[in-house]
Design an enzyme around this catalytic site. Structure first.
Site, mmCIF file in Angstrom:
data_model
loop_
_atom_site.group_PDB
_atom_site.id
_atom_site.type_symbol
_atom_site.label_atom_id
_atom_site.label_comp_id
_atom_site.label_asym_id
_atom_site.label_seq_id
_atom_site.Cartn_x
_atom_site.Cartn_y
_atom_site.Cartn_z
ATOM 1 N N ASP A 72 44.566 70.863 35.707
ATOM 2 C CA ASP A 72 44.308 71.250 34.692
ATOM 3 C C ASP A 72 43.788 72.295 33.949
ATOM 4 O O ASP A 72 44.037 72.600 32.353
ATOM 5 C CB ASP A 72 46.272 71.332 34.177
ATOM 6 C CG ASP A 72 47.295 72.432 34.164
ATOM 7 O OD1 ASP A 72 47.279 73.412 35.142
ATOM 8 O OD2 ASP A 72 48.527 71.512 34.208
ATOM 9 N N GLN A 102 54.158 70.596 35.283
ATOM 10 C CA GLN A 102 54.133 72.488 34.982
ATOM 11 C C GLN A 102 55.319 72.154 33.108
ATOM 12 O O GLN A 102 56.057 71.079 32.598
ATOM 13 C CB GLN A 102 55.088 72.915 36.211
ATOM 14 C CG GLN A 102 55.798 74.365 35.638
ATOM 15 C CD GLN A 102 54.696 75.039 35.495
ATOM 16 O OE1 GLN A 102 53.893 75.441 36.320
ATOM 17 N NE2 GLN A 102 54.443 76.665 34.603
ATOM 18 N N LYS A 128 51.462 78.357 42.443
ATOM 19 C CA LYS A 128 51.077 77.767 42.866
ATOM 20 C C LYS A 128 51.036 76.962 44.730
ATOM 21 O O LYS A 128 49.855 76.919 44.840
ATOM 22 C CB LYS A 128 51.167 76.568 42.086
ATOM 23 C CG LYS A 128 50.786 76.608 40.635
ATOM 24 C CD LYS A 128 51.215 76.316 39.456
ATOM 25 C CE LYS A 128 50.844 76.377 37.952
ATOM 26 N NZ LYS A 128 51.092 75.759 36.828
#
Length: 278
Positions: free
Chosen positions: A119, A96, A52
């Site tokens: 997200d 995460q 990422k």
């Protein structure tokens, strides 16, 4: 002969498009910044976080990295999220997953400001997807729609079957296919006669989390098969939820593992970050 849907190539195209957009934003004086939080040092999570950060650097997004120890408390994590929610410099916040067992994942996801939830997991963004209003969409399903469209696969009017009903892939995938005018069925662990249902699918999206579970007996001749799973087989080779060797000859198009859905997830995270300034 089937078409191999190349997620690496398509994700690279998307990143190139985003790179141009970011350059234009910078000329207008708009910087984009993503905050990435990792709790603990799970090796798979570290790889994802590294990828990422690389993607951010490539397209010109600033990334702030917060690597917290395994024993971080829920309260400490929520305090950091609260600080980032109010930081005007930060456009997107990503935590995460998975998180250590002392932390409630749902509480953490819902603590992120919906307008910074790149997200697409916050219930406000999920609700927006349900009713068709603006919001961030979960990156993996959004990437799958791009894979289909950019590979010339028509979704409208097609029988679409999603195997799996997770909040991260299965449910948003079904909603997105519906938004594209597909006729959608969702199968899961309690579905009876699953093979009968999946053999009617023009487009089959598999997100079950079981290595090579789906063989040719589940697939209609000429179907498009999208494999979301990623595992290591008995020879330590990467494989998906679909038994590729068995299934591929019966399809018109299929995603490989690796190099199919995986690269798209990160490309769509970047897409969500860029759209955060809009």
């Amino acid at each position: 002969m089937y078409q191999l849907i190349d997620g690496k190539k398509i994700s690279q195209e998307i990143k190139e498009e985003l790179k141009e957009k970011v350059a234009i934003r910078k000329e207008e004086g708009k910087e984009i910044c993503l905050a990435v939080i990792q709790v603990g040092s799970d090796p798979a999570s570290s790889v994802y976080v590294g990828n990422k950060k690389k993607a951010c650097a490539y397209i010109g997004i600033e990334s702030l990295s917060y690597e917290l120890p395994e024993e971080t408390t829920q309260q400490e994590l929520l305090k950091l999220i609260d600080k980032l929610n109010t930081d005007k410099k930060v456009n997107g916040i990503l935590v995460q997953l998975p998180l250590p067992k002392q932390i409630d994942e749902q509480k953490v996801i819902q603590a992120i400001a919906p307008e910074k939830d790149v997200d697409g997991f916050h219930e406000k963004n999920v609700g927006a997807l349900c009713v068709g209003s603006k919001g961030y969409v979960s990156c993996t399903p959004l990437g799958i729609i791009q894979l289909l469209k950019r590979s010339g696969v028509e979704i409208s009017g097609k029988n679409c079957v999603v195997i799996g009903r997770s909040n991260i892939v299965g449910k948003p995938m079904a909603l997105l296919l519906l938004r594209e005018n597909g006729t959608v069925t969702v199968c899961h662990s309690r579905t009876q006669n699953m093979q009968e249902i999946t053999r009617q699918a023009d487009i089959l999206v598999v997100a079950v989390g079981k290595p090579k579970m789906i063989d040719a007996s589940y697939v209609k001749e000429g179907a498009v098969v999208i494999d979301v799973g990623i595992h290591r087989d008995e020879n330590n080779k990467l494989c998906g939820d679909v038994d590729f060797e068995d299934v591929a000859p019966h399809t018109s198009a299929i995603t490989p593992v690796p190099g199919g859905v995986g690269p798209m997830t990160i490309a769509m995270l970047m897409y969500n970050c860029v759209s955060s300034v809009e």
